[in-house]
Design a protein around this motif. Structure first.
Motif, PDB file in Angstrom:
ATOM      1  N   GLU A  61      19.493   4.479  89.070  1.00 59.11           N
ATOM      2  CA  GLU A  61      19.002   4.155  87.745  1.00 59.11           C
ATOM      3  C   GLU A  61      19.502   2.757  87.410  1.00 59.11           C
ATOM      4  O   GLU A  61      20.626   2.391  87.759  1.00 59.11           O
ATOM      5  CB  GLU A  61      19.512   5.174  86.725  1.00 59.11           C
ATOM      6  CG  GLU A  61      18.936   4.974  85.351  1.00 59.11           C
ATOM      7  CD  GLU A  61      19.303   6.107  84.415  1.00 59.11           C
ATOM      8  OE1 GLU A  61      18.509   7.054  84.316  1.00 59.11           O
ATOM      9  OE2 GLU A  61      20.384   6.033  83.802  1.00 59.11           O
ATOM     10  N   LEU A  62      18.668   1.975  86.774  1.00 57.97           N
ATOM     11  CA  LEU A  62      19.059   0.624  86.379  1.00 57.97           C
ATOM     12  C   LEU A  62      19.969   0.679  85.161  1.00 57.97           C
ATOM     13  O   LEU A  62      19.738   1.445  84.224  1.00 57.97           O
ATOM     14  CB  LEU A  62      17.830  -0.222  86.073  1.00 57.97           C
ATOM     15  CG  LEU A  62      16.876  -0.469  87.242  1.00 57.97           C
ATOM     16  CD1 LEU A  62      15.632  -1.196  86.764  1.00 57.97           C
ATOM     17  CD2 LEU A  62      17.561  -1.256  88.333  1.00 57.97           C
ATOM     18  N   LYS A  63      21.003  -0.156  85.177  1.00 57.18           N
ATOM     19  CA  LYS A  63      21.891  -0.280  84.024  1.00 57.18           C
ATOM     20  C   LYS A  63      21.271  -1.298  83.068  1.00 57.18           C
ATOM     21  O   LYS A  63      21.080  -2.451  83.441  1.00 57.18           O
ATOM     22  CB  LYS A  63      23.275  -0.775  84.444  1.00 57.18           C
ATOM     23  CG  LYS A  63      24.077   0.186  85.249  1.00 57.18           C
ATOM     24  CD  LYS A  63      25.432  -0.448  85.550  1.00 57.18           C
ATOM     25  CE  LYS A  63      26.331   0.448  86.329  1.00 57.18           C
ATOM     26  NZ  LYS A  63      27.635  -0.202  86.574  1.00 57.18           N
ATOM     27  N   PRO A  64      20.959  -0.891  81.859  1.00 56.92           N
ATOM     28  CA  PRO A  64      20.354  -1.853  80.927  1.00 56.92           C
ATOM     29  C   PRO A  64      21.337  -2.970  80.564  1.00 56.92           C
ATOM     30  O   PRO A  64      22.520  -2.737  80.400  1.00 56.92           O
ATOM     31  CB  PRO A  64      20.000  -1.004  79.702  1.00 56.92           C
ATOM     32  CG  PRO A  64      20.769   0.255  79.850  1.00 56.92           C
ATOM     33  CD  PRO A  64      21.134   0.419  81.290  1.00 56.92           C
ATOM     34  N   ASN A  65      20.831  -4.163  80.507  1.00 58.00           N
ATOM     35  CA  ASN A  65      21.600  -5.341  80.080  1.00 58.00           C
ATOM     36  C   ASN A  65      22.782  -5.685  80.990  1.00 58.00           C
ATOM     37  O   ASN A  65      23.712  -6.371  80.556  1.00 58.00           O
ATOM     38  CB  ASN A  65      22.087  -5.181  78.633  1.00 58.00           C
ATOM     39  CG  ASN A  65      20.933  -4.966  77.685  1.00 58.00           C
ATOM     40  OD1 ASN A  65      19.881  -5.578  77.835  1.00 58.00           O
ATOM     41  ND2 ASN A  65      21.118  -4.086  76.740  1.00 58.00           N
ATOM     42  N   GLU A  66      22.780  -5.194  82.230  1.00 52.17           N
ATOM     43  CA  GLU A  66      23.831  -5.568  83.177  1.00 52.17           C
ATOM     44  C   GLU A  66      23.165  -6.163  84.407  1.00 52.17           C
ATOM     45  O   GLU A  66      22.330  -5.539  85.036  1.00 52.17           O
ATOM     46  CB  GLU A  66      24.680  -4.357  83.566  1.00 52.17           C
ATOM     47  CG  GLU A  66      25.545  -3.850  82.426  1.00 52.17           C
ATOM     48  CD  GLU A  66      26.541  -2.807  82.879  1.00 52.17           C
ATOM     49  OE1 GLU A  66      27.006  -2.887  84.032  1.00 52.17           O
ATOM     50  OE2 GLU A  66      26.843  -1.918  82.077  1.00 52.17           O
ATOM     51  N   HIS A  67      23.561  -7.405  84.750  1.00 52.74           N
ATOM     52  CA  HIS A  67      22.951  -8.113  85.864  1.00 52.74           C
ATOM     53  C   HIS A  67      24.042  -8.569  86.829  1.00 52.74           C
ATOM     54  O   HIS A  67      25.163  -8.880  86.424  1.00 52.74           O
ATOM     55  CB  HIS A  67      22.158  -9.325  85.363  1.00 52.74           C
ATOM     56  CG  HIS A  67      21.019  -8.936  84.476  1.00 52.74           C
ATOM     57  ND1 HIS A  67      21.182  -8.646  83.138  1.00 52.74           N
ATOM     58  CD2 HIS A  67      19.708  -8.772  84.749  1.00 52.74           C
ATOM     59  CE1 HIS A  67      20.013  -8.334  82.622  1.00 52.74           C
ATOM     60  NE2 HIS A  67      19.102  -8.401  83.571  1.00 52.74           N
ATOM     61  N   ASN A  68      23.674  -8.634  88.127  1.00 54.68           N
ATOM     62  CA  ASN A  68      24.627  -9.125  89.126  1.00 54.68           C
ATOM     63  C   ASN A  68      24.558 -10.649  89.196  1.00 54.68           C
ATOM     64  O   ASN A  68      23.832 -11.292  88.430  1.00 54.68           O
ATOM     65  CB  ASN A  68      24.369  -8.469  90.490  1.00 54.68           C
ATOM     66  CG  ASN A  68      23.004  -8.799  91.058  1.00 54.68           C
ATOM     67  OD1 ASN A  68      22.368  -9.785  90.684  1.00 54.68           O
ATOM     68  ND2 ASN A  68      22.546  -7.974  91.991  1.00 54.68           N
ATOM     69  N   GLU A  69      25.278 -11.227  90.146  1.00 54.21           N
ATOM     70  CA  GLU A  69      25.345 -12.689  90.259  1.00 54.21           C
ATOM     71  C   GLU A  69      24.003 -13.328  90.632  1.00 54.21           C
ATOM     72  O   GLU A  69      23.815 -14.532  90.491  1.00 54.21           O
ATOM     73  CB  GLU A  69      26.437 -13.113  91.254  1.00 54.21           C
ATOM     74  CG  GLU A  69      26.196 -12.672  92.686  1.00 54.21           C
ATOM     75  CD  GLU A  69      26.706 -11.256  92.992  1.00 54.21           C
ATOM     76  OE1 GLU A  69      26.595 -10.847  94.160  1.00 54.21           O
ATOM     77  OE2 GLU A  69      27.192 -10.556  92.095  1.00 54.21           O
ATOM     78  N   HIS A  70      23.048 -12.513  91.099  1.00 52.45           N
ATOM     79  CA  HIS A  70      21.715 -13.026  91.456  1.00 52.45           C
ATOM     80  C   HIS A  70      20.704 -12.840  90.319  1.00 52.45           C
ATOM     81  O   HIS A  70      19.520 -13.108  90.491  1.00 52.45           O
ATOM     82  CB  HIS A  70      21.197 -12.321  92.716  1.00 52.45           C
ATOM     83  CG  HIS A  70      22.119 -12.433  93.882  1.00 52.45           C
ATOM     84  ND1 HIS A  70      22.333 -13.612  94.561  1.00 52.45           N
ATOM     85  CD2 HIS A  70      22.919 -11.510  94.481  1.00 52.45           C
ATOM     86  CE1 HIS A  70      23.209 -13.415  95.534  1.00 52.45           C
ATOM     87  NE2 HIS A  70      23.583 -12.136  95.496  1.00 52.45           N
TER      88      HIS A  70
END
Length: 173
Positions: A61-70
């Motif tokens: 599941e995607l974590k809303p509002n959390e992004h990795n370094e890419h």
């Protein structure tokens, strides 16, 4: 319905246990479980205890509002629980108090089957409609050329619309 946390139990299926034991490489989403729990109705006038059982799966599941370094959205594993049975059964709509037993019992059976076998539940609803028509005196058979011919549900509904004003309103879809 409210979950009673200390009355929740889940267990991996035999295949999932075997996969974890036999394979050095496995992914969480390959694993399945069965679960059972106790729920209690939030309505204080009811407060009914209900047992629920079903299956659990794991997926991303995607974590809303959390992004990795890419700049991509972060993912996490989540458990998904799919109820298959409730005891006592969950009523999906209110059955009128004056509903004939021959209809009421089939509707309750349909409710209990809905999550496990929607097609079987639909057949129970169909049988309940047939029984309702019979209770209102709509004939099951017509006599033609000296033979009794079973009427289709559609033709019985058409007869009901003409015969009974209350049924005509109910069947006006």
């Amino acid at each position: 319905m409210k979950l009673i946390n200390d009355k929740f139990f889940a267990e991996y299926t035999a295949l999932s246990k075997k996969m974890q034991a036999d394979d050095d490489y496995w992914e969480p989403e390959w694993l399945n479980s069965v679960f059972t729990t106790v729920l209690v109705c939030n309505n204080s006038d009811c407060a009914e205890s209900v047992i629920c059982s079903g299956i659990r799966s794991v997926d991303w599941e995607l974590k809303p509002n959390e992004h990795n370094e890419h700049g991509e959205m972060e993912q996490q594993y989540c458990s998904f629980y799919l109820p298959k049975i409730f005891i006592p059964t969950i009523h999906f709509f209110n059955i009128p108090e004056k509903c004939p037993d021959s209809v009421n019992s089939l509707l309750i059976e349909a409710f209990s089957l809905t999550l496990q076998s929607p097609g079987s539940a639909a057949n129970k609803v169909r049988a309940a409609i047939e029984n309702l028509l019979t209770e209102y005196g709509v004939p099951r058979y017509s006599r033609k050329n000296g033979k009794n011919n079973r009427l289709t549900l559609d033709s019985r509904i058409a007869k009901a619309k003409d015969k009974n004003a209350v049924l005509g309103e109910l069947m006006a879809w």
